[in-house]
Design a protein around this motif. Structure first.
Motif, PDB file in Angstrom:
ATOM      1  N   MET A 124       0.679  -1.249  -0.025  1.00 36.86           N
ATOM      2  CA  MET A 124      -0.064  -0.056   0.000  1.00 36.86           C
ATOM      3  C   MET A 124       0.949   1.161   0.051  1.00 36.86           C
ATOM      4  O   MET A 124       1.811   1.229   0.705  1.00 36.86           O
ATOM      5  N   SER A 125       0.496   2.183  -0.763  1.00 30.46           N
ATOM      6  CA  SER A 125       1.518   3.385  -0.916  1.00 30.46           C
ATOM      7  C   SER A 125       0.728   4.398   0.041  1.00 30.46           C
ATOM      8  O   SER A 125       0.144   4.211   0.753  1.00 30.46           O
ATOM      9  N   HIS A 126       1.749   5.414   0.384  1.00 29.22           N
ATOM     10  CA  HIS A 126       1.570   6.261   1.424  1.00 29.22           C
ATOM     11  C   HIS A 126       0.111   7.143   1.106  1.00 29.22           C
ATOM     12  O   HIS A 126      -0.622   7.333   1.961  1.00 29.22           O
ATOM     13  N   VAL A 127      -0.061   7.348  -0.051  1.00 25.87           N
ATOM     14  CA  VAL A 127      -1.299   7.915  -0.508  1.00 25.87           C
ATOM     15  C   VAL A 127      -2.286   7.253  -0.495  1.00 25.87           C
ATOM     16  O   VAL A 127      -3.604   7.577   0.165  1.00 25.87           O
ATOM     17  N   ASP A 128      -2.431   5.907  -0.677  1.00 28.13           N
ATOM     18  CA  ASP A 128      -3.529   5.069  -0.408  1.00 28.13           C
ATOM     19  C   ASP A 128      -3.982   4.966   0.837  1.00 28.13           C
ATOM     20  O   ASP A 128      -4.954   5.058   1.391  1.00 28.13           O
ATOM     21  N   TYR A 129      -2.787   4.859   1.862  1.00 27.26           N
ATOM     22  CA  TYR A 129      -2.995   4.647   3.367  1.00 27.26           C
ATOM     23  C   TYR A 129      -3.773   6.169   3.659  1.00 27.26           C
ATOM     24  O   TYR A 129      -4.519   6.109   4.523  1.00 27.26           O
ATOM     25  N   ALA A 139      -5.787   8.220   2.125  1.00 26.43           N
ATOM     26  CA  ALA A 139      -6.841   8.384   1.288  1.00 26.43           C
ATOM     27  C   ALA A 139      -7.940   7.455   2.086  1.00 26.43           C
ATOM     28  O   ALA A 139      -9.043   7.868   2.335  1.00 26.43           O
ATOM     29  N   GLU A 140      -7.383   6.041   2.354  1.00 24.27           N
ATOM     30  CA  GLU A 140      -8.140   5.185   3.167  1.00 24.27           C
ATOM     31  C   GLU A 140      -8.445   5.498   4.595  1.00 24.27           C
ATOM     32  O   GLU A 140      -9.771   5.423   5.040  1.00 24.27           O
TER      33      GLU A 140
END
Length: 53
Positions: free
Chosen positions: A1-6, A8-9
Motif C-alpha cells: 500500500m502506498s502512502h497516498v493510498d493509506y 486516502a483510506e
C-alpha cells in the motif's frame, strides 16, 4: 500500500508538492483537466452548521 493510498483510506487531508526536478510527474500533472476535478473542500463553518428546514 502506498502512502497516498493509506492517507486516502484513513480520510486524511494531504497535499502533494511537485518540484521542478520531477519533469515526468510535472508533465503528467500539467495534463490533468483540473477544472473537472471535484472540489471536496468544505469550510469548518459549513460542516458544523445545523441544517434548517
Amino acid at each position: 500500500m502506498s502512502h497516498v493510498d493509506y492517507l486516502a483510506e484513513a480520510g486524511a487531508h494531504w497535499i502533494l508538492a511537485v518540484k521542478g526536478n520531477q519533469p515526468n510527474l510535472h508533465r503528467q500533472l500539467a495534463g490533468v483537466p483540473w477544472q473537472a476535478v471535484p472540489d471536496v473542500f468544505q469550510p469548518a463553518a459549513a460542516r458544523s452548521a445545523p441544517s434548517r428546514p
